[in-house]
Design a protein around this motif. Sequence first.
Motif, PDB file in Angstrom:
ATOM      1  N   UNK A 130      54.704  20.313  72.236  1.00 14.98           N
ATOM      2  CA  UNK A 130      54.547  21.232  71.116  1.00 14.98           C
ATOM      3  C   UNK A 130      54.485  22.664  71.599  1.00 14.98           C
ATOM      4  N   UNK A 131      54.619  23.596  70.645  1.00 15.35           N
ATOM      5  CA  UNK A 131      54.546  25.027  70.932  1.00 15.35           C
ATOM      6  C   UNK A 131      54.042  25.744  69.695  1.00 15.35           C
ATOM      7  N   UNK A 132      53.367  26.850  69.915  1.00 18.49           N
ATOM      8  CA  UNK A 132      52.890  27.722  68.847  1.00 18.49           C
ATOM      9  C   UNK A 132      53.487  29.101  69.079  1.00 18.49           C
ATOM     10  N   UNK A 133      54.001  29.734  68.021  1.00 20.99           N
ATOM     11  CA  UNK A 133      54.412  31.134  68.157  1.00 20.99           C
ATOM     12  C   UNK A 133      53.186  32.021  68.294  1.00 20.99           C
ATOM     13  N   UNK A 134      52.091  31.577  67.678  1.00 19.76           N
ATOM     14  CA  UNK A 134      50.823  32.303  67.722  1.00 19.76           C
ATOM     15  C   UNK A 134      49.773  31.364  68.310  1.00 19.76           C
ATOM     16  N   UNK A 135      49.471  31.531  69.606  1.00 18.84           N
ATOM     17  CA  UNK A 135      48.543  30.631  70.265  1.00 18.84           C
ATOM     18  C   UNK A 135      47.123  30.678  69.689  1.00 18.84           C
ATOM     19  N   UNK A 136      46.807  31.727  68.909  1.00 21.97           N
ATOM     20  CA  UNK A 136      45.487  31.760  68.272  1.00 21.97           C
ATOM     21  C   UNK A 136      45.378  30.661  67.216  1.00 21.97           C
ATOM     22  N   UNK A 137      46.481  30.043  66.850  1.00 20.76           N
ATOM     23  CA  UNK A 137      46.489  28.965  65.863  1.00 20.76           C
ATOM     24  C   UNK A 137      46.183  27.589  66.474  1.00 20.76           C
TER      25      UNK A 137
END
Length: 141
Positions: A130-137
């Motif tokens: 997986x990946x997040x564009x916004x790691x704060x999420x």
Amino acid sequence: MSLSPFHLAIPVYDLAAARAFYGEVFGLAEGRSSSHWVDFDFYGHQLVIHEHPKTASQDAAHTNAVDGHDVPVPHFGIILGWEEWEALADRLKARQTRFVIEPYVRFKGQVGEQATMFLFDPCGNALEFKAFKDMSQLFAK
């Protein structure tokens, strides 16, 4: 954020097939090994495949519904950078990988939006990338 590497040992009933899968499909560097186990550098973490008779979860995975998809349980994986995740998805598609859940963006437009994909190794162990564009999420509610 500084993380300590984790150590994960998983059962594989075909050591040669699993060794080829993790080494060739993902290009993971091999560490120490014996005739019954192999260490891999799994994106900076220590993944060890151990020869072991087939387990019930490898034979038939349980699933839980998440965002309209049946997610295999148990599973493990890694959170990659967005571009790295896209490159891996493209590479796996080019290899005609059979996905349990095709690469897509989960929770689109919601808290926790993330790219994800699921597949099985040759011994039935489920993996999620997986990946997040916004790691704060990552842990957002």
